[in-house]
Design an enzyme around this catalytic site. Sequence first.
Site, PDB file in Angstrom:
ATOM      1  N   ASP A 126      44.329  -2.281 -27.346  1.00  0.00           N
ATOM      2  CA  ASP A 126      45.161  -1.111 -27.640  1.00  0.00           C
ATOM      3  C   ASP A 126      45.265  -0.998 -29.160  1.00  0.00           C
ATOM      4  OD1 ASP A 126      47.090   1.009 -27.340  1.00  0.00           O
ATOM      5  OD2 ASP A 126      48.697  -0.437 -27.660  1.00  0.00           O
ATOM      6  N   SER A 127      45.789   0.127 -29.630  1.00  0.00           N
ATOM      7  CA  SER A 127      46.061   0.276 -31.059  1.00  0.00           C
ATOM      8  C   SER A 127      47.079  -0.753 -31.527  1.00  0.00           C
ATOM      9  CB  SER A 127      46.610   1.673 -31.340  1.00  0.00           C
ATOM     10  OG  SER A 127      47.858   1.830 -30.690  1.00  0.00           O
ATOM     11  N   CYS A 146      44.920   2.215 -23.818  1.00  0.00           N
ATOM     12  CA  CYS A 146      45.450   3.156 -24.797  1.00  0.00           C
ATOM     13  C   CYS A 146      44.950   4.544 -24.430  1.00  0.00           C
ATOM     14  CB  CYS A 146      44.957   2.764 -26.191  1.00  0.00           C
ATOM     15  SG  CYS A 146      45.479   3.878 -27.504  1.00  0.00           S
ATOM     16  N   GLU A 154      56.183  -0.874 -32.358  1.00  0.00           N
ATOM     17  CA  GLU A 154      55.446  -1.852 -33.173  1.00  0.00           C
ATOM     18  C   GLU A 154      56.409  -2.652 -34.062  1.00  0.00           C
ATOM     19  OE1 GLU A 154      52.008  -2.697 -33.458  1.00  0.00           O
ATOM     20  OE2 GLU A 154      51.856  -1.591 -31.574  1.00  0.00           O
ATOM     21  N   CYS A 165      51.520   7.233 -23.070  1.00  0.00           N
ATOM     22  CA  CYS A 165      51.182   6.292 -24.141  1.00  0.00           C
ATOM     23  C   CYS A 165      51.661   4.926 -23.679  1.00  0.00           C
ATOM     24  CB  CYS A 165      51.876   6.706 -25.439  1.00  0.00           C
ATOM     25  SG  CYS A 165      51.809   5.450 -26.736  1.00  0.00           S
ATOM     26  N   HIS A 183      52.677   2.407 -25.162  1.00  0.00           N
ATOM     27  CA  HIS A 183      53.842   1.815 -25.824  1.00  0.00           C
ATOM     28  C   HIS A 183      55.155   2.201 -25.124  1.00  0.00           C
ATOM     29  CE1 HIS A 183      51.025   1.050 -29.113  1.00  0.00           C
ATOM     30  NE2 HIS A 183      51.952   0.363 -29.752  1.00  0.00           N
TER      31      HIS A 183
HETATM   32  N1  DGL Z   1      49.305   2.903 -26.888  1.00  0.00           N
HETATM   33  C1  DGL Z   1      48.631   4.045 -27.460  1.00  0.00           C
HETATM   34  C2  DGL Z   1      48.424   5.118 -26.399  1.00  0.00           C
HETATM   35  O1  DGL Z   1      48.479   4.804 -25.220  1.00  0.00           O
HETATM   36  C3  DGL Z   1      49.352   4.445 -28.690  1.00  0.00           C
HETATM   37  C4  DGL Z   1      48.544   5.298 -29.546  1.00  0.00           C
HETATM   38  C5  DGL Z   1      48.864   5.195 -31.002  1.00  0.00           C
HETATM   39  O2  DGL Z   1      48.630   4.150 -31.577  1.00  0.00           O
HETATM   40  O3  DGL Z   1      49.295   6.209 -31.558  1.00  0.00           O
HETATM   41  O4  DGL Z   1      48.188   6.266 -26.675  1.00  0.00           O
END
Ligand code: DGL
Length: 288
Positions: free
Chosen positions: A20-21, A83, A161, A193, A195
């Site tokens: 993931d990011s 993600c 984060e 998302c 997160h």
């Molecule tokens: N967890 C990512 C998603 O599902 C977050 C994206 C981001 O880093 O902006 O979209």
Amino acid sequence: MPPPSPPRLPAPDRPIGVFDSGVGGLSVLREIRRELPGEDLLYVADSAHAPYGDKPSGFIEARCMAITAFLVARDAKAVVVACNTATGAAIGALRREFALPVVGMEPAVKPAAGNTASGVVGVLATRGTLESARFAGLLARFGSGIEVVVQPAHGLVERVEAGDLEGADTRGLVERYVTPLLRRGADTLVLGCTHYPFIVPLIRDLAGPEVTIMDPGPAVAREVRRRLADENLLAPGSQAGSTRFWTSHDTAAAARLMSRLWGAEVEVERLPAPVAAAPWGRFDPDGA
Ligand code: DGL
């Protein structure tokens, strides 16, 4: 003569790579762990480059390529893009480049359309996801006959984060983004998302018990099982699988946050420098 390379493990014994990011994909990883307790799992959090949501898709694609190559070099038998934003930007390129199952994710518009009684569905996601061709395709296929209200949720990924899951800033953002969806009559909220599952308690406080909050993690985990079963790649045996974690950011901070989100103490390793900051992966907001 060079030493012979060690024999590779048979494919089913190899790990599943997940990335993931940042730390959001842990909300998917925990469902994969629940669904597939015997699998070895590798997780990469690209937190040095989070959020992806406001960055150009070429940048995101470059990051996804570098991380997937790293996971493949670690012998991954399949890769899960945990993600939504990265899936929207890069899943096609990943599938063209790598000859292994690549499972992505997308906002749960289809199940939400089947769930809503009010006919109004709210989708919280990053701008990147909401502007992607993939999301437009989802709306075209499953959004007719219902009203889908989309809400880019700037700043929420950064709050997660930072480990701020319930503070005043995060609560303020949740109120700002969720209240308009509820006012429009949404009885189903899609978490677009990975997160956002970590701030469900705040969303629930606001939405009340009647609203359905859709977290796609469990469905993704079932899809991973299906894909592995189709390709005869499920791990044999009943031993508990291992889980390893990497970050492109500071490992001590990552270990604190990821242990909290994972619900158990974890060690986090640093991604090798070329993977963590490949020159073509750097993002210069003022540059070309
Ligand atoms: N967890 C990512 C998603 O599902 C977050 C994206 C981001 O880093 O902006 O979209």
